[in-house]
Design an enzyme around this catalytic site. Sequence first.
Site, PDB file in Angstrom:
ATOM      1  CD  GLU A  46      -2.733   1.254   2.492  1.00 18.33           C
ATOM      2  OE1 GLU A  46      -3.704   2.027   2.309  1.00 18.33           O
ATOM      3  OE2 GLU A  46      -2.369   0.748   3.522  1.00 18.33           O
ATOM      4  CE  LYS A 119      -7.552   1.799   3.416  1.00 20.26           C
ATOM      5  NZ  LYS A 119      -6.121   2.110   3.991  1.00 20.26           N
ATOM      6  CB  CYS A 156      -4.892  -1.304   4.133  1.00 18.14           C
ATOM      7  SG  CYS A 156      -3.947  -1.267   5.828  1.00 18.14           S
TER       8      CYS A 156
END
Length: 297
Positions: A46, A119, A156
Site C-alpha cells: 500500500e 479504497k 488495507c
Amino acid sequence: MPVAQPFRTGLVQNSCSLSAQENLDKAVVKIREAAERGAQIICLEELFRSQYFCREENAELFNLAESIPGHSTDTIGKIARELKVVVVASLFERRAAGLYHNTAAVIGADGELVGIYRKMHIPDDPLYFEKFYFTPGDLGFKNFDSPFGRIGVQVCWDQWYPEGARLTAMQGANILFYPTAIGWHPSEKNQYGAAQLDAWRTIQRAHAIANGVFVAAVNRVGYEGPAENGLEFWGSSFVADPFGQIIAQASMDQEEILVVECDPARMEEVRRNWPFLRDRRIDAYTPILSRWLDTPK
C-alpha cells in the site's frame, strides 16, 4: 464458465524511504525480479511511493499525491509491457484540487491501465489518520480481467470487512489482493502485538474460506517515524488458498518477494465440498444494509 489455468502471483514486501522516486525505482527493480522468478500478477504494498504519511495530519503531505494515469502508472506500464506481467500498484491519487483517494491501479500485461479501485473503508486511529487525506471510494467493489485470471483488489482497512470480500468474490475473482500498510505502535507491541498480527491473518484467511478464493495480503516492513511515536510494520505478507491454508508467508522484518502458484481448480474442489455460495440465504440479508438493528423495548 471454464476453470482458469494456474497462475503465479508475486508479492513484493518492501521497506520505503523518504524519496518517492527512489521508492518507484526500487519497485521497478522488484517487479523485474518477481517476473524473472515466474510471477505473472505482481502486487506492491500500500502507498509504495512513500513512507506511510498518515501517521500525522499535515496538509503539506498532499504534495505526495499524483494523477492516475500519471508518472507512476506510466513507469510501471513500461516494465509491465516489457515483462508481460500484470501489476497492482497502490497510489495516493489526486483526483482534483482538494479531492484525494487511496487508490490501487491495475496495469495490464500490455502496459495499459486496466482500471482502478478506490479504497472504500477509511480508518481514523492513532497514527492512522487516513480520514484527513482520503475521500472514501466511489467505484464499489471491483474485479479486473487479466490474461492470467480474474482478480479482485481492495486496500488495507478493507481487509477487515467480510462484506467487501464477499461482493468482490461474487464477481468471479480467482484471487483477492490486499495491498497493506499495517504495523505495531511501540507502546502496544509487547502487550497486544502477537494478538493483533494473529487477528490480521485470521480475518483474511476467513475471507478465503467463506468465499472459496485465494487471498494475497502484501504488507511493508521497517520502522517509520519517531522512536516513541512511529510504526513498526510487521511484514508477514502471505497467500492463503481457498481452504484458508497459508501456502506462503514472508518474514516480519525483511524485504522479500513471494512467488506463489495458485490453481483455480482448488477453488472448484473447495466450493464443491463447502458450498457456502449455494447455501446463502439471499432472501434474508436485507437488514445488513442497516447501520444497526435496534431491538424493541
